[in-house]
Design a protein around this motif. Sequence first.
Motif, short mmCIF file in Angstrom:
data_model
loop_
_atom_site.label_atom_id
_atom_site.label_comp_id
_atom_site.label_asym_id
_atom_site.label_seq_id
_atom_site.Cartn_x
_atom_site.Cartn_y
_atom_site.Cartn_z
N ASN A 45 6.66 79.14 10.37
CA ASN A 45 5.81 79.82 9.39
C ASN A 45 5.61 78.98 8.13
O ASN A 45 4.61 79.12 7.42
N GLY A 46 6.57 78.10 7.85
CA GLY A 46 6.49 77.31 6.64
C GLY A 46 5.66 76.05 6.75
O GLY A 46 5.39 75.38 5.74
N GLU A 47 5.23 75.70 7.98
CA GLU A 47 4.48 74.45 8.16
C GLU A 47 3.17 74.42 7.37
O GLU A 47 2.69 73.35 7.01
N SER A 48 2.62 75.59 7.09
CA SER A 48 1.37 75.65 6.32
C SER A 48 1.61 75.60 4.81
O SER A 48 0.66 75.58 4.04
N TYR A 49 2.88 75.56 4.41
CA TYR A 49 3.20 75.65 2.98
C TYR A 49 4.04 74.47 2.51
O TYR A 49 4.86 74.60 1.61
N LEU A 50 3.83 73.30 3.11
CA LEU A 50 4.60 72.13 2.72
C LEU A 50 4.41 71.78 1.25
O LEU A 50 5.35 71.36 0.56
N ARG A 51 3.18 71.95 0.75
CA ARG A 51 2.93 71.62 -0.66
C ARG A 51 3.75 72.54 -1.58
O ARG A 51 4.32 72.08 -2.58
N ASN A 52 3.83 73.81 -1.24
CA ASN A 52 4.61 74.75 -2.04
C ASN A 52 6.09 74.44 -1.99
O ASN A 52 6.80 74.53 -3.00
N ILE A 53 6.58 74.06 -0.80
CA ILE A 53 8.00 73.74 -0.64
C ILE A 53 8.36 72.52 -1.48
O ILE A 53 9.36 72.52 -2.21
N CYS A 54 7.53 71.48 -1.39
CA CYS A 54 7.79 70.27 -2.18
C CYS A 54 7.70 70.55 -3.67
O CYS A 54 8.47 69.99 -4.47
N MET A 55 6.80 71.43 -4.04
CA MET A 55 6.61 71.72 -5.47
C MET A 55 7.87 72.31 -6.09
O MET A 55 8.14 72.10 -7.28
N ALA A 56 8.66 73.03 -5.31
CA ALA A 56 9.90 73.61 -5.84
C ALA A 56 10.88 72.53 -6.30
O ALA A 56 11.69 72.75 -7.20
N LEU A 57 10.78 71.34 -5.69
CA LEU A 57 11.66 70.23 -6.05
C LEU A 57 11.05 69.28 -7.08
O LEU A 57 11.70 68.32 -7.49
#
Length: 458
Positions: free
Chosen positions: A428-440
């Motif tokens: 489910n997270g594959e579409s949200y890589l930009r959001n995941i990276c943004m947290a870091l």
Amino acid sequence: MSAEAALVRLSEKYQVAAPRYTSYPTMPYWDTAYFNEQAWISSVRRSFLESGHESGISLYIHLPFCEELCTYCGCNTRITKNHRVEEPYIGALIREWRHYVDILGKAPIIREIHLGGGTPTFFSAKNLQTLICGLLEKATIYPDAAFSFEAHPANTSVEHLQTLFNMGFRRLSLGIQDFDQKVQQIINRRQSFEQVKAVTQNARQIGYTSINYDLIYGLPLQTLDGLDSTLKKVAELRPDRIAFYSYAHVPWLKPGQRKFTELDLPDPATKLKLYESGRSSLKSYGYLEVGMDNFALPGDELLKAATTGQLHRNFMGYTTHQCKLSIGLGVSAISDTGDAYAQNIKSVEEYLNITQEGKLPLMKGHLMTAEDVIIRRHILQIMCKGLTNWNHHTECSEAVFNGIDRLQPLADDGLIELSSVGLKVTANGESYLRNICMALDARLWAAQPTTSLFSMSI
């Protein structure tokens, strides 16, 4: 809650302005205060020595000229029908390259060349041959080198294809965007299915081993039926790779995008449907997802690199090679030494003048801190492998620990599996890589933007 309703809820929650993370720090957060030409030259030399001469370097050449403005485009371009600009610009590129060779102190081995733009096929085949010969005169070619170029289907001739093939090019990327004529008209990007088919067939007959199509979702006047028709035509031609990415609406940076209004764009719900429908269709046609926004057929080198852990990401996007030193030539081109970035000036006239003076045409740059290096490593791992670990002191910093706290909501939403030693992106997270990276992204969180900097994440 139904699966569809849950998907909509997630998309609404995470539909925010976010970087594409072709680098870290992202360009708006470069610290230019400590950057200067001498520091950059030292970084280039150090990178070349540390990476080892035999490992090879990567070259990106920016060819900015286009005969017409594509109004969706976010690239640095110069619109002209005057082809007399070709030879002076090529001369400047070769002068800049020779300056870098002098800095390196010996002829480098070239592992990667990518011609981007603009429209590289704006240039005649003869002039492109002059350019590549001028570059290779001061270098040798890596045995397994990857040479690629971007092309406009409407002006790419058999002569272009054959000439570049003879110079070692085996990869071709065609900008399609959408076959719907209404969409093509409003974005001023016209090429017929027949033209694309002809270029594709000619390239395959000549011997090109990898053909990519660029497709965009979220374009003005784009519809689900129109995109479905485009993808069916694409599937008929069966390119080896497809880049299927979100239209980046940044009219504050690119005034050409003001040729249409936000009312012409699909609303967020429709854009999400375009993305999900397109992604599903590509998979049904046999394409497998690679990283973010990319798809490839089984057997393609990009997919092989992803499965073997060799996939890399830089300013050109995903690549099968990881070169420590990447040199960008031409206006607005970006270089990366591993511990510093530099971008060239954006004006063609200024570029010509500065290279004539024997100087590097630098506009700005960034020297990496130890914390930058750690965070970039994690972001690259997430973008290329869908996971990262911080179970060693060299992979941690206070900024990483702060980022872990920001990752918890994404874990709660099932986008990542989060532990004390790392994270793994879920399906489910594959579409949200930009959001995941943004947290870091420590620099972004330390200085939240007060103006628009990035396009929307989906």
